[in-house]
Design a protein around this motif. Structure first.
Motif, PDB file in Angstrom:
ATOM      1  N   GLY A 242     -47.352  26.453  27.498  1.00 45.76           N
ATOM      2  CA  GLY A 242     -47.716  25.379  26.559  1.00 45.76           C
ATOM      3  C   GLY A 242     -47.605  25.859  25.372  1.00 45.76           C
ATOM      4  O   GLY A 242     -45.900  25.364  24.851  1.00 45.76           O
ATOM      5  N   LYS A 243     -47.829  27.389  24.762  1.00 43.54           N
ATOM      6  CA  LYS A 243     -46.716  28.001  23.891  1.00 43.54           C
ATOM      7  C   LYS A 243     -45.716  27.910  23.664  1.00 43.54           C
ATOM      8  O   LYS A 243     -44.754  27.953  22.869  1.00 43.54           O
ATOM      9  N   SER A 244     -45.292  28.423  24.943  1.00 40.99           N
ATOM     10  CA  SER A 244     -43.560  29.038  25.092  1.00 40.99           C
ATOM     11  C   SER A 244     -43.017  28.155  25.906  1.00 40.99           C
ATOM     12  O   SER A 244     -41.808  28.477  26.137  1.00 40.99           O
ATOM     13  N   GLY A 245     -43.524  26.455  25.407  1.00 40.81           N
ATOM     14  CA  GLY A 245     -42.416  25.617  26.411  1.00 40.81           C
ATOM     15  C   GLY A 245     -41.741  26.267  28.120  1.00 40.81           C
ATOM     16  O   GLY A 245     -40.366  25.614  27.580  1.00 40.81           O
ATOM     17  N   GLN A 246     -42.686  26.116  28.742  1.00 39.87           N
ATOM     18  CA  GLN A 246     -41.991  26.607  29.534  1.00 39.87           C
ATOM     19  C   GLN A 246     -41.950  24.998  30.403  1.00 39.87           C
ATOM     20  O   GLN A 246     -43.082  24.294  30.106  1.00 39.87           O
ATOM     21  N   PHE A 247     -40.916  24.463  31.196  1.00 42.87           N
ATOM     22  CA  PHE A 247     -41.320  23.366  31.705  1.00 42.87           C
ATOM     23  C   PHE A 247     -42.712  22.955  32.555  1.00 42.87           C
ATOM     24  O   PHE A 247     -43.297  24.338  33.588  1.00 42.87           O
ATOM     25  N   PRO A 248     -42.877  21.901  33.005  1.00 43.16           N
ATOM     26  CA  PRO A 248     -43.328  20.783  31.876  1.00 43.16           C
ATOM     27  C   PRO A 248     -44.172  20.734  30.641  1.00 43.16           C
ATOM     28  O   PRO A 248     -43.938  19.418  30.476  1.00 43.16           O
ATOM     29  N   LEU A 249     -44.631  21.989  30.150  1.00 40.07           N
ATOM     30  CA  LEU A 249     -44.637  21.785  29.017  1.00 40.07           C
ATOM     31  C   LEU A 249     -43.906  21.884  27.215  1.00 40.07           C
ATOM     32  O   LEU A 249     -44.267  21.867  26.874  1.00 40.07           O
ATOM     33  N   HIS A 250     -42.581  22.029  28.304  1.00 41.66           N
ATOM     34  CA  HIS A 250     -41.714  21.840  27.329  1.00 41.66           C
ATOM     35  C   HIS A 250     -41.284  21.553  26.294  1.00 41.66           C
ATOM     36  O   HIS A 250     -40.903  21.210  25.620  1.00 41.66           O
ATOM     37  N   THR A 271     -42.499  33.697  16.187  1.00 45.82           N
ATOM     38  CA  THR A 271     -43.988  33.386  16.317  1.00 45.82           C
ATOM     39  C   THR A 271     -44.777  32.449  17.939  1.00 45.82           C
ATOM     40  O   THR A 271     -44.681  33.802  18.412  1.00 45.82           O
ATOM     41  N   MET A 272     -44.456  31.341  17.504  1.00 45.72           N
ATOM     42  CA  MET A 272     -45.250  30.784  17.912  1.00 45.72           C
ATOM     43  C   MET A 272     -45.357  30.943  19.778  1.00 45.72           C
ATOM     44  O   MET A 272     -45.397  31.340  20.734  1.00 45.72           O
ATOM     45  N   VAL A 273     -43.752  30.798  19.794  1.00 44.65           N
ATOM     46  CA  VAL A 273     -43.349  30.556  21.200  1.00 44.65           C
ATOM     47  C   VAL A 273     -42.641  31.851  21.536  1.00 44.65           C
ATOM     48  O   VAL A 273     -43.290  32.182  22.938  1.00 44.65           O
ATOM     49  N   THR A 307     -37.074  26.903  34.026  1.00 39.10           N
ATOM     50  CA  THR A 307     -36.945  26.125  32.593  1.00 39.10           C
ATOM     51  C   THR A 307     -35.621  27.196  32.148  1.00 39.10           C
ATOM     52  O   THR A 307     -35.151  26.254  31.075  1.00 39.10           O
ATOM     53  N   ALA A 308     -35.452  28.099  32.242  1.00 41.17           N
ATOM     54  CA  ALA A 308     -33.910  28.827  32.036  1.00 41.17           C
ATOM     55  C   ALA A 308     -33.291  27.608  32.194  1.00 41.17           C
ATOM     56  O   ALA A 308     -32.096  27.476  31.201  1.00 41.17           O
ATOM     57  N   SER A 331     -34.898  27.736  26.467  1.00 34.49           N
ATOM     58  CA  SER A 331     -33.765  28.033  27.666  1.00 34.49           C
ATOM     59  C   SER A 331     -34.017  30.128  28.219  1.00 34.49           C
ATOM     60  O   SER A 331     -35.019  30.358  29.287  1.00 34.49           O
ATOM     61  N   GLN A 332     -34.142  30.619  27.212  1.00 32.55           N
ATOM     62  CA  GLN A 332     -34.627  32.089  26.845  1.00 32.55           C
ATOM     63  C   GLN A 332     -35.924  32.831  27.224  1.00 32.55           C
ATOM     64  O   GLN A 332     -35.986  33.424  27.346  1.00 32.55           O
ATOM     65  N   LEU A 333     -36.823  31.785  27.054  1.00 29.64           N
ATOM     66  CA  LEU A 333     -38.206  31.806  26.569  1.00 29.64           C
ATOM     67  C   LEU A 333     -38.149  31.924  28.642  1.00 29.64           C
ATOM     68  O   LEU A 333     -38.932  32.392  29.138  1.00 29.64           O
ATOM     69  N   GLY A 334     -37.549  30.798  29.175  1.00 32.61           N
ATOM     70  CA  GLY A 334     -37.676  31.240  30.714  1.00 32.61           C
ATOM     71  C   GLY A 334     -37.140  32.635  31.205  1.00 32.61           C
ATOM     72  O   GLY A 334     -37.802  32.605  32.742  1.00 32.61           O
TER      73      GLY A 334
END
Length: 671
Positions: A242-250, A271-273, A307-308, A331-334
């Motif tokens: 959720g915090k790092s925007g991964q599918f499906p919570l992106h 920070t957040m991500v 996600t990437a 994408s980069q978080l993925g």
């Protein structure tokens, strides 16, 4: 000076500044900015010193871990403890967060100069920074969770800072609610971890939840055929996703760019991500409790790789300069989650740090562009800005090349190459590797597209005189550009300083590593896809005049339209989850009005009837009997009272009569 005191100061200073500035008047802009930037500068200096302490200690010991735990609350015979931790992971992260945040704060002086709520903005920035530093330096999952939720609150306040814009208010609510879904999983996982390990402290001289005894017990226990450690790990990953925007919570992360550009840089870069990736790295021993290829890590790797690629595809068709960067962040978080999933914490954290610098650079550069073209964000209305904004252009180009993974002087090349290498060596499956390769190609392509639209060709906008930003905005850009270049030094296989530092090993030069067949194969692949992506992007966008119609849209209109509409994920959620919740809400409202309200009314009528009967019994039975008895007693008492007039003669008369009657009675009895 006491290390624990310094550790506590790092998050407390920004939080204290936030508390003070919250009471300042709107007109006290200079005092607010001075307090917040000053507190952040001191926190940054302390963080850098703590990083130096960790590096110095690591040069003499195989592993550096300094922690201090203290009791927080006691219930029964149990005491819940909190703690602060300094180790290579937290030291590097705290230094990066505090440094990048400080540059963003300074940049905000120029960007938010005309905003009437300038003071409130700096209050929220300080709250955000303090909360994130609390997440980083915590030695307890409970303290991490408290700071984690403060990060969520601060993000809500910052994304919706311009709440007069409906889109900003909606984006803030969307971010807050979406991340709460993941946080519910994290909360359940935290409770379960406390039950399984008996503590939420990460390290406690062998008794922490990340130490061998607790890990062994969680690995042996089972739930529905799965090790408890894997169940807890997946629940924690829900919060991280959720915090790092991964599918499906992106879906919240691209909309977070509705806030001011410094907020976008703060959330999307440092920070957040980064909190979700950091959390998984911190509790990584739980993920590997059952082995290096556990079910939980398999899930992390697959979601990260998907996600990437998914976000990179969507970024290809976006026209908002910040939204392109937002999907790039997803994408980069993925990529980072993929690295964690395949077991390479070092590669994930290296990319996290490198990404923080060049993505903060790109967002602040985008803010400089927006500032210079009269708040325009549509790249179709830009063009030719390299002549008007040379500093922004040069620094943005450095950030773009780092993000694209251009060899050899850019940090993104080495960090992304390390992830591809780890994914290629993963024995479980090669699918994540190929998905990452495709995502890397698309990254180079869509960033070249953005550069062509924004900086090259002729100017297509409405602003009369595009101009360079003031020095207070361009100096942070230059510092971040230098950091994006310098981060490549400790990232090469010839001197993998940061990864060795994380692992507790002594870094050493090994130039032979650059000639290893495995490295050369992946490096050649990485270079090929970067050049192919940039070359194709320039061929499509750089060699022709650009207008409102994208060249790709002309070639593949249906696909491009789907990508421009974000593959209709938001529409899917609206048609399923949101509509389902609305239907459920209507059903519950009907149940409340027709059934629960009816039950309440029935109970009320029964209560009224019982009270009426009780009132009748009280008035006509109990009160009547009581009143009658009282009246009889009153009359009897009155009669007796009348016999006592208070005259002595009367009393003597009665006494004489009584004596005569008594004598007569005695005589009669004797006779």
């Amino acid at each position: 000076m006491n290390i624990f005191f310094l550790l506590a100061l790092v998050p407390l200073l920004p939080l204290l500044a936030a508390g003070i500035t919250a009471f300042l008047k709107r007109e006290q802009r200079g005092l607010s900015a001075t307090l917040v930037i000053g507190a952040q500068a001191i926190a940054c200096a302390i963080s850098l010193y703590l990083f130096y302490v960790a590096v110095s200690a690591g040069a003499h010991e195989s592993s550096v871990r300094i922690f201090h735990n203290f009791p927080w609350i006691t219930f029964g015979h149990n005491t819940v403890q909190l703690g602060l931790l300094l180790d290579p992971l937290s030291a590097g992260m705290a230094a990066m967060v505090s440094f990048v945040s400080l540059l963003i704060f300074i940049y905000s002086l120029g960007y938010m100069h005309e905003d009437r709520n300038f003071t409130r903005f700096f209050t929220f920035l300080a709250l955000f920074s303090g909360a994130m530093l609390g997440v980083v330096l915590s030695n307890s999952l409970l303290l991490t969770f408290v700071a984690w939720e403060l990060v969520g609150l601060a993000s809500y306040l910052l994304i919706g800072f311009w709440f007069h814009k409906p889109s900003a208010a909606a984006a803030a609510k969307k971010a807050f609610l979406t991340t709460r879904v993941g946080d519910m999983g994290l909360l359940i996982g935290m409770f379960w971890l406390y039950k399984a390990a008996g503590t939420l402290l990460f390290y406690d001289n062998g008794a922490g939840c990340l130490e061998q005894a607790a890990l062994a017990s969680m690995a042996k226990a089972a739930f529905c055929g799965m090790a408890v450690s894997n169940v807890i790990a997946l629940l924690i990953f829900c919060g991280a996703a959720g915090k790092s925007g991964q599918f499906p919570l992106h879906v919240w992360l691209p909309d977070a760019m509705e806030g001011p550009t410094p907020v976008s840089a703060l959330i999307h870069a440092a920070t957040m991500v980064a909190a979700g990736v950091y959390l998984v790295a911190r509790v990584f021993p739980i993920f590997t409790a059952t082995g290096p290829h556990s079910v939980s890590l398999l899930v992390v790797a697959c979601i990260g790789a998907f996600t990437a690629l998914f976000a990179a595809l969507i970024a290809v068709a976006q026209v908002d300069i910040k939204r392109i960067l937002a999907y790039s962040t997803v994408s980069q978080l993925g990529f980072m989650m993929l690295a964690l999933g395949v077991g390479s914490v070092g590669a994930a954290m290296l990319h996290l740090l490198a990404h923080a610098f060049f993505k903060a650079l790109l967002f602040l550069g985008a803010g400089s562009v927006i500032h210079g073209v009269n708040e325009e964000q549509d790249i179709r209305n830009m063009g030719g800005l390299w002549r008007k904004m040379p500093v922004t252009f040069i620094t943005y180009t450095i950030g773009m090349l780092a993000l694209a993974g251009f060899p050899v002087f850019f940090s993104g090349f080495w960090s992304k190459d390390a992830i591809l290498h780890a994914a290629h060596l993963w024995p479980v499956s090669q699918a994540p590797f190929y998905m990452a390769v495709a995502a890397a190609f698309l990254t180079a392509f869509y960033m070249t597209r953005q550069m062509a639209y924004v900086f090259f060709g002729s100017y297509r906008g409405n602003a009369a005189h595009p101009h360079e930003s003031p020095a207070v905005m361009t100096i942070p850009l230059m510092l971040l550009a230098a950091a994006a270049l310098l981060m490549s030094l400790p990232a090469t296989p010839a001197w993998p300083w940061y990864e060795e530092f994380l692992a507790g090993h002594t870094p050493a030069f090994a130039f032979a590593a650059l000639l290893e067949p495995g490295f050369l194969h992946i490096a050649a692949t990485s270079v090929a896809i970067v050049f192919f992506g940039i070359g194709l992007g320039w061929l499509v966008y750089g060699l022709r005049p650009l207008g409102d119609i994208d060249p790709l849209e002309s070639a593949i209109a249906p696909i491009f339209r789907a990508l421009a509409n974000r593959l209709y994920v938001d529409e899917l959620y609206n048609a399923t989850v949101i509509r389902g919740l609305r239907v459920l809400g209507r059903v519950m409202a009907w149940v409340d009005r027709q059934i629960l309200a009816g039950i309440v009314r029935a109970v009320a009528w029964v209560s009224f009837l019982v009270s009426a009967i009780s009132n009748g019994m009280d008035r006509f039975l109990i009160n009547f009997g009581f009143d009658s008895s009282c009246n009889a007693l009153r009359e009897y008492g009155g009669g007796i009272a009348s016999c006592e007039g208070g005259r002595v003669q009367g009393y003597l008369r009665v006494l004489s009569i009584g004596i005569v009657v008594l004598i007569a009675l005695v005589g009669w009895l004797i006779a």
